[in-house]
Write a protein that holds these residues in place. Structure first.
Motif, PDB file in Angstrom:
ATOM      1  N   ARG A 181      46.026  32.266   2.885  1.00 46.65           N
ATOM      2  CA  ARG A 181      45.803  32.960   1.619  1.00 46.65           C
ATOM      3  C   ARG A 181      46.379  34.370   1.704  1.00 46.65           C
ATOM      4  O   ARG A 181      46.319  35.017   2.752  1.00 46.65           O
ATOM      5  CB  ARG A 181      44.316  33.023   1.279  1.00 46.65           C
ATOM      6  N   ASP A 182      46.917  34.814   0.606  1.00 49.02           N
ATOM      7  CA  ASP A 182      47.479  36.152   0.543  1.00 49.02           C
ATOM      8  C   ASP A 182      46.410  37.179   0.899  1.00 49.02           C
ATOM      9  O   ASP A 182      45.244  37.052   0.488  1.00 49.02           O
ATOM     10  CB  ASP A 182      47.983  36.403  -0.889  1.00 49.02           C
ATOM     11  N   VAL A 183      46.800  38.191   1.662  1.00 46.74           N
ATOM     12  CA  VAL A 183      45.832  39.195   2.110  1.00 46.74           C
ATOM     13  C   VAL A 183      45.393  40.115   0.975  1.00 46.74           C
ATOM     14  O   VAL A 183      44.389  40.819   1.103  1.00 46.74           O
ATOM     15  CB  VAL A 183      46.404  40.048   3.261  1.00 46.74           C
ATOM     16  N   HIS A 184      46.133  40.130  -0.132  1.00 48.04           N
ATOM     17  CA  HIS A 184      45.732  40.949  -1.269  1.00 48.04           C
ATOM     18  C   HIS A 184      44.577  40.278  -1.996  1.00 48.04           C
ATOM     19  O   HIS A 184      44.461  39.061  -2.043  1.00 48.04           O
ATOM     20  CB  HIS A 184      46.899  41.152  -2.235  1.00 48.04           C
ATOM     21  N   ASN A 221      39.930  36.868  -0.852  1.00 47.62           N
ATOM     22  CA  ASN A 221      40.239  35.502  -0.434  1.00 47.62           C
ATOM     23  C   ASN A 221      41.477  34.981  -1.160  1.00 47.62           C
ATOM     24  O   ASN A 221      41.543  33.824  -1.574  1.00 47.62           O
ATOM     25  CB  ASN A 221      39.045  34.580  -0.696  1.00 47.62           C
ATOM     26  N   GLY A 222      42.470  35.850  -1.286  1.00 43.23           N
ATOM     27  CA  GLY A 222      43.733  35.454  -1.895  1.00 43.23           C
ATOM     28  C   GLY A 222      43.740  35.443  -3.406  1.00 43.23           C
ATOM     29  O   GLY A 222      44.748  35.076  -4.022  1.00 43.23           O
ATOM     30  N   ARG A 223      42.666  35.864  -4.041  1.00 47.88           N
ATOM     31  CA  ARG A 223      42.580  35.857  -5.508  1.00 47.88           C
ATOM     32  C   ARG A 223      42.510  37.287  -6.025  1.00 47.88           C
ATOM     33  O   ARG A 223      41.740  38.095  -5.515  1.00 47.88           O
ATOM     34  CB  ARG A 223      41.361  35.076  -5.967  1.00 47.88           C
ATOM     35  N   TYR A 224      43.309  37.591  -7.026  1.00 52.21           N
ATOM     36  CA  TYR A 224      43.283  38.935  -7.598  1.00 52.21           C
ATOM     37  C   TYR A 224      43.786  38.895  -9.030  1.00 52.21           C
ATOM     38  O   TYR A 224      44.423  37.929  -9.474  1.00 52.21           O
ATOM     39  CB  TYR A 224      44.114  39.918  -6.773  1.00 52.21           C
ATOM     40  N   LYS A 225      43.476  39.953  -9.743  1.00 52.04           N
ATOM     41  CA  LYS A 225      43.907  40.075 -11.134  1.00 52.04           C
ATOM     42  C   LYS A 225      45.156  40.951 -11.201  1.00 52.04           C
ATOM     43  O   LYS A 225      45.311  41.893 -10.422  1.00 52.04           O
ATOM     44  CB  LYS A 225      42.789  40.671 -11.985  1.00 52.04           C
ATOM     45  N   GLY A 248      44.323  44.083  -9.238  1.00 53.34           N
ATOM     46  CA  GLY A 248      42.899  44.209  -8.974  1.00 53.34           C
ATOM     47  C   GLY A 248      42.239  45.375  -9.677  1.00 53.34           C
ATOM     48  O   GLY A 248      41.226  45.888  -9.193  1.00 53.34           O
ATOM     49  N   GLY A 249      42.791  45.810 -10.793  1.00 51.55           N
ATOM     50  CA  GLY A 249      42.206  46.932 -11.516  1.00 51.55           C
ATOM     51  C   GLY A 249      42.426  48.280 -10.875  1.00 51.55           C
ATOM     52  O   GLY A 249      41.870  49.284 -11.331  1.00 51.55           O
ATOM     53  N   ASP A 250      43.239  48.345  -9.802  1.00 53.73           N
ATOM     54  CA  ASP A 250      43.473  49.595  -9.081  1.00 53.73           C
ATOM     55  C   ASP A 250      44.748  50.256  -9.599  1.00 53.73           C
ATOM     56  O   ASP A 250      45.855  49.971  -9.134  1.00 53.73           O
ATOM     57  CB  ASP A 250      43.591  49.321  -7.585  1.00 53.73           C
ATOM     58  N   ALA A 251      44.602  51.162 -10.562  1.00 50.20           N
ATOM     59  CA  ALA A 251      45.750  51.819 -11.169  1.00 50.20           C
ATOM     60  C   ALA A 251      46.283  52.979 -10.325  1.00 50.20           C
ATOM     61  O   ALA A 251      47.147  53.725 -10.778  1.00 50.20           O
ATOM     62  CB  ALA A 251      45.396  52.320 -12.564  1.00 50.20           C
ATOM     63  N   SER A 252      45.773  53.125  -9.099  1.00 49.92           N
ATOM     64  CA  SER A 252      46.319  54.146  -8.200  1.00 49.92           C
ATOM     65  C   SER A 252      47.563  53.630  -7.479  1.00 49.92           C
ATOM     66  O   SER A 252      48.248  54.392  -6.792  1.00 49.92           O
ATOM     67  CB  SER A 252      45.270  54.577  -7.172  1.00 49.92           C
TER      68      SER A 252
END
Length: 223
Positions: free
Chosen positions: A29-32, A35-39, A72-76
């Motif tokens: 699974r992708d480390v981002h 568990n490999g799931r992100y928005k 993941g909602g991280d706009a930084s």
């Protein structure tokens, strides 16, 4: 920009669960994300003639599109990306943008771009000046991602595709998005020189064929 091969398939929610089970047994699974799931939130650019949209719909063999994106909602951590297609191959260039640069870009302040020292930012600047590229719509979705080292394979499952209805309020986490109609889930497989048989077999689904589905096009229907 190294060219890569790409398969894209429209799949159902049930197909997606089957693929997650198969891929979890053979790939990492992708480390981002979790568990490999992100928005993912993207903001796509197009010109007044909707060239990027029309070339996609018409199946033009060589085309490009620009977008800015964060995860993941991280706009930084915001990327400017240029995605290109050449006769079935794809490639992507990317560079980081600061929040202040994105705010300036969205406000129409482009003066900082020519002297940014980043060729991709400078290319976007000249195309915004010459072709009148402008932000067009937000595209949100969820991604499950897997990687496999042999062949540098990346398999993604994208779903819950939502449109900003023409909104460009990219940095606002509360910006309203709605489901992009009955958009399917999307399986994408990307690889370099070869696709290992174990991955090729794992992603096979009865009755599913290569698709030209575009999340951007699906969301532009609404604005």
């Amino acid at each position: 920009m190294k060219p890569r091969h790409e398969w894209k398939h429209e799949i159902t929610a049930a197909d997606r669960l089957v693929l997650i089970s198969r891929l979890s047994a053979i790939a990492r699974r992708d480390v981002h994300g979790q568990n490999g799931r992100y928005k993912i939130r993207s903001l796509y650019f197009d010109d007044p003639r909707d060239t990027a949209l029309r070339e996609k719909i018409d199946g033009v063999a060589r085309r490009e599109k620009f977008r800015i994106r964060y995860y993941g909602g991280d706009a930084s951590y915001i990327c400017l990306e240029k995605k290109s297609k050449w006769d079935g191959l794809c490639g992507k260039r990317s560079v980081l943008l600061s929040t202040q640069e994105v705010l300036a870009l969205l406000d129409g302040d482009l003066d900082w771009m020519p002297d940014s020292g980043r060729p991709l930012v400078q290319e976007l600047y000249w195309k915004m000046k010459s072709n009148l590229l402008r932000p067009r719509t937000i595209v949100d979705y969820t991604r499950d991602a897997f990687v496999f080292p042999a062949g540098n394979v990346r398999v993604t499952l994208d779903y819950n595709i939502r449109t900003g209805l023409g909104s460009t309020d990219f940095l606002n986490p509360a910006a309203v998005t709605v489901p992009a109609g009955d958009a399917p889930s999307i399986l994408e497989v990307k690889w370099d020189e070869f696709l290992p048989d174990v991955i090729r077999d794992a992603v096979q689904l009865p009755g599913r064929h290569t698709s030209a589905f575009s999340k951007y096009a699906a969301c532009r229907i609404y604005g």
